[in-house]
Write an enzyme that holds these catalytic residues in place. Structure first.
Site, PDB file in Angstrom:
ATOM      1  N   PHE A 109      35.001  27.667  42.753  1.00 43.51           N
ATOM      2  CA  PHE A 109      34.672  27.670  41.247  1.00 43.51           C
ATOM      3  C   PHE A 109      34.021  26.499  41.339  1.00 43.51           C
ATOM      4  O   PHE A 109      34.110  25.376  41.236  1.00 43.51           O
ATOM      5  CB  PHE A 109      36.071  27.456  40.516  1.00 43.51           C
TER       6      PHE A 109
ATOM      7  N   ASP B  29      43.978  23.709  43.106  1.00 48.54           N
ATOM      8  CA  ASP B  29      43.518  24.023  41.582  1.00 48.54           C
ATOM      9  C   ASP B  29      44.284  25.424  41.878  1.00 48.54           C
ATOM     10  O   ASP B  29      44.153  26.570  42.432  1.00 48.54           O
ATOM     11  CB  ASP B  29      42.247  24.447  41.715  1.00 48.54           C
TER      12      ASP B  29
ATOM     13  N   TYR C  89      44.619  29.166  30.069  1.00 48.51           N
ATOM     14  CA  TYR C  89      44.138  30.428  29.291  1.00 48.51           C
ATOM     15  C   TYR C  89      43.863  31.523  30.049  1.00 48.51           C
ATOM     16  O   TYR C  89      43.450  32.531  29.258  1.00 48.51           O
ATOM     17  CB  TYR C  89      42.999  29.724  28.312  1.00 48.51           C
ATOM     18  N   LYS C  90      44.285  31.518  31.283  1.00 54.41           N
ATOM     19  CA  LYS C  90      44.070  32.685  32.194  1.00 54.41           C
ATOM     20  C   LYS C  90      45.308  33.495  31.840  1.00 54.41           C
ATOM     21  O   LYS C  90      45.732  34.091  30.931  1.00 54.41           O
ATOM     22  CB  LYS C  90      43.660  32.262  33.466  1.00 54.41           C
TER      23      LYS C  90
ATOM     24  N   ARG D 212      34.461  41.867  39.086  1.00 53.03           N
ATOM     25  CA  ARG D 212      36.007  41.109  39.258  1.00 53.03           C
ATOM     26  C   ARG D 212      37.091  42.099  38.096  1.00 53.03           C
ATOM     27  O   ARG D 212      36.738  41.963  36.866  1.00 53.03           O
ATOM     28  CB  ARG D 212      35.963  40.012  38.998  1.00 53.03           C
TER      29      ARG D 212
END
Ligand code: PLP
Length: 404
Positions: free
Chosen positions: A128, A205, A230-231, A379
């Site tokens: 990322f 991560d 928040y995912k 995605r």
């Protein structure tokens, strides 16, 4: 009703977590399929209630007294809960606060300072962006070298490639547990062992695994980890991130942002910084109490479901998406960019085709919200708490139609 649609309804009827969807606020009626729960999870109803109660009763009612009545401990108390529920971490090793980017900086910076003779950080060129940029910044600041792993976009770094990059110069290895592009799951235990055998520290991560793929930080003997809430954890846009520091490292590692909240005897207000013992030393400023309210409220849903049931549904959702991909998308020139082996696949499925960027507008106009990753990846983020099998069917049926 076509055969796949009937099958989707059967899968929903047999889903033990099907009712949990009702514990979430519905999107506006134009949304046919929300396939981006891996970027922003939907809000639990209890989050709205908890925010209103917090503002009225705790903030409004208790005012400054709230700090003595639980707010001060919230970052570590909630950290312990997260550790128990989704991270496989014993108490005293997890803290919430800052963003994932900032926590990456604090932990990585502490790690390289703890390995002063070693001048190299190993990281994934396909990781990322913020992970890459933060490490580039630390490398510039500390005059370190970066050794890039060159993983395939539809997979992720493999153990042999990582082992080849490890030597006595390496201070730190930074990797995502679940690759944000392909969703490939890394063999975290074996990779951690390999890095430690070479004398390096490892920083995981967990942004795309926390809440959807089982994580066992203590069992892996991981050194450090960070991740988003928040995912798959539904904490709300910009919800504070978590950091894990293995207990034996907490006092040995020194994070670089020396604020009053990480100092011993916070309200002594004395001269000079000396870190408080344990995980609290990774705090810097005033903890984001208000921003933790939705996460604290919604975590009960994950605790009630249990990570094993969430993983089982997540696997079933991605299998279903791949079944529809094979039937509808592969014949239309779309490629699968995620592992077919469910054991190596996390919570999302990525499909690729030149020109997908132009389909985003039409998909949204039809109420289908996927995630897009340049240059050509669509995605499909499937969240086991909130995504139904019928929703996956509806979303992919629109995509099939748009592909002609
Ligand atoms: C989503 C994500 C982030 C986000 O970091 P922020 O600081 O919250 O913007 C970081 N790393 C990975 C691997 C991610 O998937």
């Amino acid at each position: 009703m076509d055969a796949p649609e009937a099958r989707a309804h059967e899968l929903d009827a047999a889903d033990p977590l099907a009712d949990v969807r009702d514990a979430f606020l519905p999107p506006d009626p134009g949304v046919v399929a929300y396939l981006d729960g891996n970027s922003l999870g939907r809000p639990p109803r209890v989050a709205a209630e908890a925010l209103e109660r917090f503002v009225g009763e705790e903030w409004g009612g208790r005012l400054i007294r709230g700090w003595d009545e639980g707010w001060m401990e919230l970052p570590t108390a909630l950290g312990d809960r997260l550790g128990r529920t989704v991270l496989g971490a014993a108490p005293g090793q997890v803290v919430l606060g800052d963003s994932t980017s900032v926590l990456l900086y604090k932990l990585a910076r502490a790690a390289v300072a703890a390995r002063p003779g070693r001048r190299v950080v190993v990281l994934d060129a396909g990781d990322f962006p913020t992970d890459r940029y933060v490490l580039e910044g630390i490398a510039a600041e500390r005059e370190l070298g970066l050794r890039w792993l060159d993983s395939a976009p539809d997979a992720g770094p493999e153990l042999a490639e990582i082992e080849a990059a490890l030597d006595a110069d390496v201070a730190l290895l930074v990797l995502s547990h679940v690759a944000y592009r392909s969703a490939q799951i890394a063999d975290a235990a074996a990779i951690t062992r390999a890095a430690q055998a070479a004398g390096a520290l490892v920083l995981w991560d967990l942004s795309h695994s926390a809440g959807v793929v089982p994580v066992a930080l203590d069992a892996w003997a991981a050194d450090l980890a960070v991740g988003c809430t928040y995912k798959y954890l539904n904490g709300g846009p910009g919800a504070p991130a978590f950091a894990y520091v293995r207990s034996e490292h907490a006092d040995a590692l020194c994070q670089p942002v020396w604020g009053w909240m990480g100092r011993e005897d916070v309200f002594g207000m004395g001269p000079g910084y000396s870190p408080t013992p344990g995980i609290r030393s990774f705090l810097s400023g005033t903890p984001p109490i208000l921003a933790l309210v939705p996460l604290a409220a919604g975590l009960g849903l994950i605790e009630a479901a249990g990570i094993d049931a969430l993983r089982a549904k997540s696997v079933a959702l991605t299998e279903w998406a791949i079944e529809l991909f094979d039937a509808w998308l592969a014949p239309r020139g779309v490629a699968l960019a995620s592992p077919r082996d469910a054991a190596r696949r996390g919570g999302h499925v990525t499909v690729r085709r030149a020109g997908f960027a132009e389909l985003l507008g039409p998909l949204r106009a039809r109420g289908v919200i996927p995630d897009y990753r340049a240059p050509d990846g669509l995605r499909l983020g499937l969240s086991p708490l909130t995504t139904s099998f019928a929703e996956v069917h509806a979303g992919l049926a629109v995509l099939r139609e748009l592909l002609g």
